[in-house]
Design an enzyme around this catalytic site. Structure first.
Site, short mmCIF file in Angstrom:
data_model
loop_
_atom_site.label_atom_id
_atom_site.label_comp_id
_atom_site.label_asym_id
_atom_site.label_seq_id
_atom_site.Cartn_x
_atom_site.Cartn_y
_atom_site.Cartn_z
N ARG A 86 10.15 -4.78 -18.21
CA ARG A 86 9.01 -4.77 -19.52
C ARG A 86 9.40 -3.86 -20.20
NH1 ARG A 86 5.80 -9.69 -20.01
NH2 ARG A 86 5.88 -10.49 -18.29
N ASP A 114 11.58 -9.11 -21.36
CA ASP A 114 11.33 -9.85 -20.11
C ASP A 114 11.08 -11.22 -19.22
OD1 ASP A 114 9.32 -11.91 -20.14
OD2 ASP A 114 7.93 -12.34 -21.36
N LYS A 129 11.94 -7.88 1.19
CA LYS A 129 10.84 -8.54 1.65
C LYS A 129 9.37 -8.23 0.82
CE LYS A 129 7.69 -6.34 4.32
NZ LYS A 129 6.68 -5.23 4.28
N LYS A 135 18.61 2.19 8.91
CA LYS A 135 18.08 3.35 9.74
C LYS A 135 18.81 4.08 10.70
CE LYS A 135 13.28 2.76 9.44
NZ LYS A 135 12.49 4.19 8.65
N GLU A 164 1.79 3.86 12.92
CA GLU A 164 2.55 4.65 11.57
C GLU A 164 1.30 5.43 11.73
OE1 GLU A 164 3.89 2.95 7.75
OE2 GLU A 164 3.22 1.47 9.40
N HIS A 221 10.76 -6.19 10.33
CA HIS A 221 10.74 -5.00 10.97
C HIS A 221 11.75 -5.18 13.04
CE1 HIS A 221 11.41 -3.19 7.43
NE2 HIS A 221 9.68 -3.33 7.05
C1 BG6 Z 1 7.25 -1.76 5.04
C2 BG6 Z 1 5.74 -1.85 5.38
O1 BG6 Z 1 8.43 -2.39 4.43
O2 BG6 Z 1 7.65 -0.91 5.72
C3 BG6 Z 1 4.82 -0.85 5.47
O3 BG6 Z 1 5.72 -3.08 4.36
C4 BG6 Z 1 4.89 -0.03 6.24
O4 BG6 Z 1 3.94 -1.47 5.24
C5 BG6 Z 1 7.00 0.52 5.81
O5 BG6 Z 1 4.49 1.33 6.19
C6 BG6 Z 1 7.41 1.38 7.42
O6 BG6 Z 1 8.89 1.98 6.86
P1 BG6 Z 1 9.22 2.91 8.00
O7 BG6 Z 1 10.62 3.11 7.52
O8 BG6 Z 1 8.29 4.25 7.44
O9 BG6 Z 1 8.73 2.69 9.09
#
Ligand code: BG6
Length: 489
Positions: free
Chosen positions: A49, A92, A147, A181, A215, A239
């Site tokens: 934008r 836009d 996503k 990965k 995490e 994931h």
């Molecule tokens: C994302 C999620 O898809 O993946 C996050 O929305 C999450 O909440 C992240 O922190 C984790 O990714 P990675 O590669 O750090 O394990």
């Protein structure tokens, strides 16, 4: 330029100044530049934008790289060349006229076009329609989406329909960054290049499988988005189910998109539904309370900035899943993922069955089972836990559980492991879809997740609190303990 560099193309980043572009996409493209993996003629075009011109975008890209790429992973020559590739078009996305500007910028040619929709999914439809109005969607154009592809099955179908009206499935690249990965790909190598594992990959040999994605971070300033999703939608639907599919799928006949995606899809279809009748034995929901992260005091989920009172969104989930097919009959897959855990750790642990009889019972009454541990991050590597004899002349054999540890760092002496987005962007340029998710995979994953969400609604239980810095609520321990097992710590 390297010999294996993909042919030249035009990559358009919609949402070029947003968070995903700044943190991930632009740094990843820059690493491809450094590695000689962007063809000389490849052009990068930012679309957003903000009213900027081509001269501005070069300077912005330069500052993004300085902010998000460590000094050891950048150099002046490649950075200058990279910034020069960038052009910009102020748009836009809801204005049809603006797509003509984009078309003019791209020019009338047959160059391969790649569109990365780094925008909220609510804009996917209008961007695709805008591109189609100016004839920019025809094959071989490719579009990349990310996503959240929906909030449930129905909304994911709407997104897939909307994009599918303008692009064929073979043109659509749905990113799940876990599939880029290094260690997730190594799962394929471990399983299908080693008979030691491929011959012992079923219910005869395996007792159970654990997948953990922990995490240390909390919701990091995105409470609003997160609260609407929760850990089940944010991490498991995509994931964790992708990792599970790669572990559980039948051997594909070839390393290509169709063969791999077909096999993954069969796994998703074979997941045993979790219903209101069994959800209390199969699932645990948690929400972090105040506690510690890296020795610092941190607030609970409900006291984070922007939090609403009484949210019952889960920040932790543990599940027991079964895959109802011949290979996995009776083998539980325990999945666990959460925010504000003691450390960042993503790993898969395959626990093999115990020996049926122990001839060493005098010195080692309990023979621990073999385990294959695949460390996805950090400290990427593979471990095999096994029993060995302790060297010595003692009358009775002394045994010990030991670990064969193959750390990627040590074994391959790689200074730097490529980020998932580098590989995924490269694969799109090569036109290879095997690391991208098919529409049906997204939808079947949602179907299973929707069942769990519906069950939670019926049972109407609030998530169990756990202190920040712990491995989740006690109920997650009980989930395994009731089966005589425990989480691998
Ligand atoms: C994302 C999620 O898809 O993946 C996050 O929305 C999450 O909440 C992240 O922190 C984790 O990714 P990675 O590669 O750090 O394990």
């Amino acid at each position: 330029m390297r010999k294996d560099c993909p042919s030249c193309c035009d990559i358009v980043l919609f949402g070029a100044l947003g968070d995903l572009s700044r943190r991930k996409l632009i740094p990843a493209l820059y690493q491809l530049e450094r590695m000689g993996l962007l063809a000389d003629e490849t052009r990068l075009l930012g679309a957003a934008r903000e009213q900027l011109c081509d001269a501005d975008i070069g300077a912005i890209v330069n500052s993004i790289i300085e902010e998000f790429v460590p000094a050891a992973a950048r150099d002046t020559v490649s950075l200058e060349q990279f910034c020069k590739r960038f052009q910009y078009v102020a748009m836009d996305f809801s204005q049809t006229g603006d797509y003509q500007l984009l078309q003019q910028k791209l020019g009338d040619n047959n160059r391969q076009k790649i569109y990365y929709l780094a925008t909220p999914p609510s804009l996917f439809s209008e961007i695709c329609e805008g591109l189609s109005r100016v004839d920019l969607t025809d094959e071989p154009a490719r579009v990349i989406i990310e996503k959240p592809i929906g909030h449930d099955l129905t909304s994911s179908q709407v997104i897939n329909e909307n994009v599918g009206r303008f692009f064929n499935e073979t043109q659509i690249y749905r990113i799940d960054h876990y599939l880029g990965k290094e260690t997730v790909l190594n799962l394929l190598a471990l399983r299908f290049a080693n008979s030691l594992f491929s011959n012992n990959w079923d219910h005869h040999a395996i007792d159970h499988i654990q997948i953990t994605a922990a995490e240390q971070v909390g919701v990091e300033g995105r409470w609003g988005y997160y609260d609407d999703a929760g850990q089940l939608r944010d991490m498991v639907q995509n994931h964790l189910l992708q990792v599970l599919s790669l572990i559980a799928m039948e051997p594909p006949s070839r390393l290509d998109a169709e063969s791999i995606r077909d096999e993954k899809l069969k796994v998703l279809k074979a997941l045993r539904p979790i219903t209101a009748g069994n959800s209390q034995q199969m699932t645990v929901r948690g929400q972090y309370d105040k506690g510690f992260a890296a020795d610092k005091k941190v607030p609970g989920y409900l006291d984070e900035e922007g939090a609403k009172e009484n949210s019952s969104t889960e920040t932790f989930v543990a599940l027991k899943a079964y895959i109802d097919n011949w290979r996995w009959s009776g083998v539980p897959f325990y999945l666990r993922t959460g925010k504000r855990m003691p450390q960042k750790r993503t790993e898969v642990v395959i626990t093999f069955k115990k020996q049926p009889h122990n001839i060493f019972h005098e010195t080692l009454p309990d023979l621990s089972p073999n385990k294959l541990v695949i460390r996805l991050q950090p400290d990427e590597g593979v471990e095999v836990e096994m029993i060995n004899k302790i060297p010595g002349l003692g009358k009775r054999m002394q045994l010990k559980a030991t670990t064969l540890d193959l750390s990627f760092d040590q074994t391959f002496k790689k200074k730097r492991i490529a980020d998932a987005y580098e590989r995924l962007l490269l694969e799109v340029m090569h036109g290879n879809q095997y690391l991208f998710v098919h529409r049906l995979e997204v939808e079947h994953a949602w179907q299973w997740i929707d069942g769990i969400l519906a069950a939670w609604e019926v049972t109407d239980e609030s998530p169990k609190l756990y202190p920040a810095g712990s491995w989740g609520p006690l109920a997650a321990v009980t989930l395994l303990a009731q089966d005589g097992r425990e989480w691998d710590e």
